[in-house]
Write an enzyme that holds these catalytic residues in place. Structure first.
Site, PDB file in Angstrom:
ATOM      1  N   ARG A 160       0.818  -1.224   0.000  1.00 20.04           N
ATOM      2  CA  ARG A 160       0.000   0.000   0.000  1.00 20.04           C
ATOM      3  C   ARG A 160       0.852   1.275   0.000  1.00 20.04           C
ATOM      4  O   ARG A 160       0.413   2.314  -0.508  1.00 20.04           O
ATOM      5  CB  ARG A 160      -0.944  -0.051   1.222  1.00 20.04           C
ATOM      6  CG  ARG A 160      -1.956   1.075   1.302  1.00 20.04           C
ATOM      7  CD  ARG A 160      -2.957   0.784   2.407  1.00 20.04           C
ATOM      8  NE  ARG A 160      -3.653   1.953   2.863  1.00 20.04           N
ATOM      9  CZ  ARG A 160      -4.859   2.354   2.422  1.00 20.04           C
ATOM     10  NH1 ARG A 160      -5.479   1.654   1.506  1.00 20.04           N
ATOM     11  NH2 ARG A 160      -5.425   3.432   2.910  1.00 20.04           N
ATOM     12  N   ILE A 208      -7.427   7.617  -1.337  1.00 19.86           N
ATOM     13  CA  ILE A 208      -7.348   6.151  -1.324  1.00 19.86           C
ATOM     14  C   ILE A 208      -8.141   5.730  -0.090  1.00 19.86           C
ATOM     15  O   ILE A 208      -7.982   6.308   0.991  1.00 19.86           O
ATOM     16  CB  ILE A 208      -5.870   5.669  -1.264  1.00 19.86           C
ATOM     17  CG1 ILE A 208      -5.771   4.141  -1.151  1.00 19.86           C
ATOM     18  CG2 ILE A 208      -5.083   6.320  -0.158  1.00 19.86           C
ATOM     19  CD1 ILE A 208      -4.314   3.607  -1.241  1.00 19.86           C
ATOM     20  N   SER A 209      -9.030   4.768  -0.240  1.00 18.01           N
ATOM     21  CA  SER A 209      -9.931   4.404   0.856  1.00 18.01           C
ATOM     22  C   SER A 209      -9.180   3.748   2.017  1.00 18.01           C
ATOM     23  O   SER A 209      -8.091   3.191   1.846  1.00 18.01           O
ATOM     24  CB  SER A 209     -10.997   3.426   0.354  1.00 18.01           C
ATOM     25  OG  SER A 209     -11.681   3.970  -0.745  1.00 18.01           O
ATOM     26  N   GLN A 210      -9.828   3.795   3.176  1.00 14.65           N
ATOM     27  CA  GLN A 210      -9.343   3.102   4.375  1.00 14.65           C
ATOM     28  C   GLN A 210      -9.185   1.606   4.050  1.00 14.65           C
ATOM     29  O   GLN A 210     -10.054   1.033   3.394  1.00 14.65           O
ATOM     30  CB  GLN A 210     -10.408   3.324   5.448  1.00 14.65           C
ATOM     31  CG  GLN A 210     -10.187   2.649   6.764  1.00 14.65           C
ATOM     32  CD  GLN A 210     -11.456   2.728   7.614  1.00 14.65           C
ATOM     33  OE1 GLN A 210     -12.486   3.249   7.197  1.00 14.65           O
ATOM     34  NE2 GLN A 210     -11.365   2.189   8.816  1.00 14.65           N
ATOM     35  N   PRO A 211      -8.110   0.962   4.513  1.00 18.01           N
ATOM     36  CA  PRO A 211      -7.900  -0.456   4.174  1.00 18.01           C
ATOM     37  C   PRO A 211      -9.109  -1.349   4.501  1.00 18.01           C
ATOM     38  O   PRO A 211      -9.485  -2.212   3.706  1.00 18.01           O
ATOM     39  CB  PRO A 211      -6.692  -0.862   5.024  1.00 18.01           C
ATOM     40  CG  PRO A 211      -5.958   0.407   5.273  1.00 18.01           C
ATOM     41  CD  PRO A 211      -6.993   1.498   5.305  1.00 18.01           C
TER      42      PRO A 211
END
Ligand code: SAH
Length: 226
Positions: free
Chosen positions: A42, A68-71
């Site tokens: 990431r 970028i979205s939260q994992p």
């Protein structure tokens, strides 16, 4: 950065901790899903100055007002699309390319569409570097109307929020297909799942979330969000 190699952060250790703490511990335990997250570094999907924050439990800015979205959200949405092996998948909102990389690492045939050409190009470069681009098609354009030319798709994932699921996307969903998308107002949204059986579709609300806006013909006007 001017760090010498022995001062480099141990990203693999951070990645494994993220997978355990933020994904596994929250109940997503499918081995193939967790393996896909381990396969995608990431830290390569965020701007250089944010690398140290790449494994934090939150979204991060990627430029152009996008994120970028939260994992966990990436993991949650990916889990909803299971099984992904050999599935034809459309992603609307390539952004950093992280979600596309996770889909590719899960064995999917991926079409990913992004309206901002520079983000698409950067995403493409990242996946090429990681040798994850073999089965990923990058398209620049308005994904709110889908990708008619390559439809139908067995899976569709939308990673930008609109007031409702864009009808063209439902039309481009294959029989027994699954679509997952954030739906709602600018400040509060819900991830919904749409399952299509013949002409019938069933929409189920799943989880609260907050995504950037889907811009385009079936989304907001660009002046509303930029
Ligand atoms: N999936 C991404 C996160 C995307 S953020 C990741 O893993 O990093 C949402 C993205 O959707 C932004 O890059 C934004 O430019 C894009 N977007 C918004 N409206 C769009 C549209 N109509 N068509 C294609 N992309 C769109």
């Amino acid at each position: 950065m001017s760090e010498s190699p022995d001062q480099q952060p141990d990203f693999l250790a951070q990645r494994r901790a993220m997978i355990f703490d933020h994904i596994h511990q929250r109940g997503l335990r499918d081995q193939r899903l967790l393996a896909a997250f381990e396969a995608v570094p990431r830290e390569l999907f965020v701007p250089d100055h944010l690398r140290a924050a790449a494994y934090e439990d939150r979204p991060l800015p990627i430029g152009h007002g996008q994120t970028i979205s939260q994992p966990y959200i990436v993991a949650y949405m990916t889990a909803q699309l299971d099984p992904l092996q050999d599935a034809r998948v459309l992603e609307v909102g390539t952004g950093s390319g992280y979600q596309a990389a996770i889909l590719a690492a899960s064995g999917a045939h991926v079409y990913t569409i992004e309206r901002i050409a520079e983000l698409s190009a950067q995403a493409q470069e990242r996946l090429r570097t990681l040798h994850l681009d073999g089965d990923v098609h990058f398209v620049v354009g308005d994904g709110s109307v889908g990708l008619l030319h390559h439809a139908p798709f067995e899976r569709i994932i939308v990673t930008a929020a609109a007031a409702r699921v864009p009808p063209p996307l439902i039309e481009q969903l294959a029989d027994n297909g699954i679509l997952i998308a954030p739906v709602g107002a600018e400040s509060v949204q819900t991830i919904v799942r749409v399952v299509r059986t013949g002409r019938r579709t069933i929409e189920t609300p799943l989880l609260g979330c907050r995504f950037v806006r889907l811009i385009g013909q079936e989304g907001a006007r660009s002046s509303d969000a930029e």
